[in-house]
Scaffold this motif. Sequence first.
Motif, PDB file in Angstrom:
ATOM      1  N   UNK A  38     -53.986  -3.717  86.212  1.00  0.00           N
ATOM      2  CA  UNK A  38     -53.888  -4.427  84.932  1.00  0.00           C
ATOM      3  C   UNK A  38     -54.994  -5.474  84.820  1.00  0.00           C
ATOM      4  N   UNK A  41     -54.118  -9.143  85.205  1.00  0.00           N
ATOM      5  CA  UNK A  41     -53.558  -9.686  86.455  1.00  0.00           C
ATOM      6  C   UNK A  41     -54.636 -10.426  87.255  1.00  0.00           C
ATOM      7  N   UNK A  42     -54.185 -11.214  88.202  1.00  0.00           N
ATOM      8  CA  UNK A  42     -55.050 -11.943  89.135  1.00  0.00           C
ATOM      9  C   UNK A  42     -55.885 -10.951  89.955  1.00  0.00           C
ATOM     10  N   UNK A  43     -57.139 -11.315  90.248  1.00  0.00           N
ATOM     11  CA  UNK A  43     -58.038 -10.356  90.909  1.00  0.00           C
ATOM     12  C   UNK A  43     -57.529  -9.913  92.285  1.00  0.00           C
ATOM     13  N   UNK A  44     -56.939 -10.850  93.055  1.00  0.00           N
ATOM     14  CA  UNK A  44     -56.441 -10.471  94.393  1.00  0.00           C
ATOM     15  C   UNK A  44     -55.301  -9.458  94.268  1.00  0.00           C
ATOM     16  N   UNK A  45     -54.481  -9.640  93.246  1.00  0.00           N
ATOM     17  CA  UNK A  45     -53.359  -8.717  93.006  1.00  0.00           C
ATOM     18  C   UNK A  45     -53.897  -7.342  92.600  1.00  0.00           C
ATOM     19  N   UNK A  47     -56.882  -6.025  93.362  1.00  0.00           N
ATOM     20  CA  UNK A  47     -57.500  -5.366  94.526  1.00  0.00           C
ATOM     21  C   UNK A  47     -56.397  -4.781  95.415  1.00  0.00           C
ATOM     22  N   UNK A  48     -55.339  -5.558  95.631  1.00  0.00           N
ATOM     23  CA  UNK A  48     -54.264  -5.060  96.494  1.00  0.00           C
ATOM     24  C   UNK A  48     -53.512  -3.886  95.872  1.00  0.00           C
ATOM     25  N   UNK A  49     -53.319  -3.945  94.562  1.00  0.00           N
ATOM     26  CA  UNK A  49     -52.660  -2.827  93.861  1.00  0.00           C
ATOM     27  C   UNK A  49     -53.392  -1.507  94.180  1.00  0.00           C
ATOM     28  N   UNK A  51     -55.822  -1.046  96.738  1.00  0.00           N
ATOM     29  CA  UNK A  51     -55.961  -0.774  98.175  1.00  0.00           C
ATOM     30  C   UNK A  51     -54.647  -0.267  98.771  1.00  0.00           C
ATOM     31  N   UNK A  52     -53.532  -0.738  98.233  1.00  0.00           N
ATOM     32  CA  UNK A  52     -52.224  -0.287  98.726  1.00  0.00           C
ATOM     33  C   UNK A  52     -52.068   1.220  98.490  1.00  0.00           C
ATOM     34  N   UNK A  55     -54.354   3.153 100.867  1.00  0.00           N
ATOM     35  CA  UNK A  55     -53.742   3.230 102.201  1.00  0.00           C
ATOM     36  C   UNK A  55     -52.764   4.415 102.271  1.00  0.00           C
ATOM     37  N   UNK A  86     -63.105  -4.077  96.258  1.00  0.00           N
ATOM     38  CA  UNK A  86     -62.374  -2.821  96.536  1.00  0.00           C
ATOM     39  C   UNK A  86     -63.004  -2.115  97.742  1.00  0.00           C
TER      40      UNK A  86
ATOM     41  N   UNK B  91     -58.090  -9.866 100.601  1.00  0.00           N
ATOM     42  CA  UNK B  91     -57.154  -9.690  99.475  1.00  0.00           C
ATOM     43  C   UNK B  91     -56.131  -8.603  99.809  1.00  0.00           C
ATOM     44  N   UNK B  92     -56.607  -7.530 100.425  1.00  0.00           N
ATOM     45  CA  UNK B  92     -55.672  -6.472 100.832  1.00  0.00           C
ATOM     46  C   UNK B  92     -54.647  -7.025 101.836  1.00  0.00           C
ATOM     47  N   UNK B  96     -50.605  -7.268 101.412  1.00  0.00           N
ATOM     48  CA  UNK B  96     -49.657  -6.580 102.303  1.00  0.00           C
ATOM     49  C   UNK B  96     -48.659  -7.558 102.909  1.00  0.00           C
ATOM     50  N   UNK B 101     -53.160 -15.193  97.514  1.00  0.00           N
ATOM     51  CA  UNK B 101     -54.535 -15.516  97.894  1.00  0.00           C
ATOM     52  C   UNK B 101     -55.148 -16.317  96.750  1.00  0.00           C
ATOM     53  N   UNK B 177     -49.740 -15.899  91.011  1.00  0.00           N
ATOM     54  CA  UNK B 177     -49.732 -14.710  91.866  1.00  0.00           C
ATOM     55  C   UNK B 177     -48.506 -13.856  91.553  1.00  0.00           C
ATOM     56  N   UNK B 180     -48.890 -12.186  88.126  1.00  0.00           N
ATOM     57  CA  UNK B 180     -49.863 -11.090  88.215  1.00  0.00           C
ATOM     58  C   UNK B 180     -49.257  -9.904  88.926  1.00  0.00           C
ATOM     59  N   UNK B 183     -46.677  -8.165  86.754  1.00  0.00           N
ATOM     60  CA  UNK B 183     -47.375  -7.403  85.732  1.00  0.00           C
ATOM     61  C   UNK B 183     -47.899  -6.098  86.342  1.00  0.00           C
ATOM     62  N   UNK B 187     -46.626  -1.439  85.931  1.00  0.00           N
ATOM     63  CA  UNK B 187     -47.419  -0.217  85.752  1.00  0.00           C
ATOM     64  C   UNK B 187     -47.373   0.698  86.943  1.00  0.00           C
ATOM     65  N   UNK B 190     -43.883   1.430  92.430  1.00  0.00           N
ATOM     66  CA  UNK B 190     -43.431   0.789  93.663  1.00  0.00           C
ATOM     67  C   UNK B 190     -42.007   1.235  93.993  1.00  0.00           C
TER      68      UNK B 190
END
Lengths: 206, 206
Positions: A38, A41-45, A47-49, A51-52, A55, A86, B91-92, B96, B101, B177, B180, B183, B187, B190
Motif C-alpha cells: 500500500x 503505508x510506512x516504508x518499513x512496513x 518493505x516487510x510486506x 520481503x515476508x 521469504x 527491497x 526493515x525486514x 519479522x 522501525x 507503524x 501502516x 493498512x 490487502x 495474512x
Amino acid sequence: MSVILGIDPGLTRCGFGVVESRPGRRVALVDVGVIRSDPAADIAVRVHRISHEVERLIRRHRPRAVSVERVFAQQNLPSVMGVAHIIGAVMHLAGEAEIPLVLHTPSEVKAAVTGSGRADKSQVQHMVARLLGIDHVDGPPDAADALAVAICESFKPTASDTKAVAPAGETAAQRQWRLGRERGQANSKRTAGDAAKTGQWKMRRG
Amino acid sequence: MSVILGIDPGLTRCGFGVVESRPGRRVALVDVGVIRSDPAADIAVRVHRISHEVERLIRRHRPRAVSVERVFAQQNLPSVMGVAHIIGAVMHLAGEAEIPLVLHTPSEVKAAVTGSGRADKSQVQHMVARLLGIDHVDGPPDAADALAVAICESFKPTASDTKAVAPAGETAAQRQWRLGRERGQANSKRTAGDAAKTGQWKMRRG
C-alpha cells in the motif's frame, strides 16, 4: 531439477517468477505473480510486506539461485531507494537460505531473452511467453520481467558447460558467491553449525 | 524497561548501539559496536554478513524500536545503494520481529543529542558519552553515531507524555507503524497466526 527465483524489485509492485531450467536452454514455468504494498503505508512496513512474501516463495520453491534485476540510481531517487531497500531485504533472505543472489542488468536480461540488449518491453514479454511455451504472462509487466530475469540466470553456462573454468562443478555465480562467503567468514565469528549449513547447501546443489 | 537498538547503516562498517530509556530523558548504555564486512566480497554476501549480526542483536536485546539513520542519495551513489540495501534488510528483520522501525535524519539526531541540528561529529560524540555517563565511546565514530540515533528515538515523547494525542498508550512511531501495518494487512493474505503475533507484540510493549 534446477529452480530459479527471479525478482523484479519494486515497492508498489514487486514481480516474482519461478522457472525450472532444463537441459539445452529450455525452461518451464513454475510460479509467477506480483506482490503489492500500500503506497500510503510506512516504508518499513511496505518493505516487510514484500520481503515476508519473498521469504515464503524461497521456502516453497527452494531455488538454487535468486536472480534480481539490478537497479541504477539515475532515475527518480526516492523510488530507487525503495527498490534498493527491497533488494537488501532479499539479499538477507538469500543469505539466510544459503542461496546465491545474482544481480543482472536490464540489458543482460533483454539480451538473454530476446538476443538484443535493446529490445523493448513488448518483445521481452513476447519472448518470455514463447520460451515458456505459454500464450502470454498474466498480470502487470512486472510479472513477465521477473520471469525474464529468472530465465537470464538459467541460461548462464552451467557447471557441465564450463568444466575447465569451474572444476568443482559450480556455476560462475555460485563460485563467486562461495568465495565471497568464505572471505567473509575469515573475518567473522561464525559457528561450526553455520559451516555445516554451507556444506549442506553444497550437497543440495545441482 | 524500554530498550532501543540504534543502527548507523554502512556496508564496510555498520554501527550499532543499544540503550535503555529511563524516566526523565535519562539513558543507559546496554551494548555498542561495529559490524564489518569485507570490501572485496560480493555485495549480497556483505549485506547478509551485516544483517545476520543485526538479527542476533534483535534476538538478544528485544528492543521496543529499531532506530535507523536515514540516508540521502546526494552523495556517492554506489555507496548510498549499499547503505539502502542494509536499511532494507533491517526493515525486514524489524518487521519479522514485530518491532517498529523508525528513520531519523542526521539533523534530528544531532538536535536531540546536542540541542543543535548543525553540531559537528565531535560534539555529538562528546554528548553521547556524557548522556550515557561514560568517558568516551570506544571504536570508530559509527559506534557513537548508532548510540546517538538510539538516544534520539528514546528522547521522543513517550506514551505517558502524550496521552491526549495517543490515548491507546503508543508512541507516535508505534502508532504510525501499527496503522501502516493494519493498512498493509487489509490487502494481504495474512494468517490468523500472524495476527496473533501482532497482538503479542502489543502486549509486550511498554
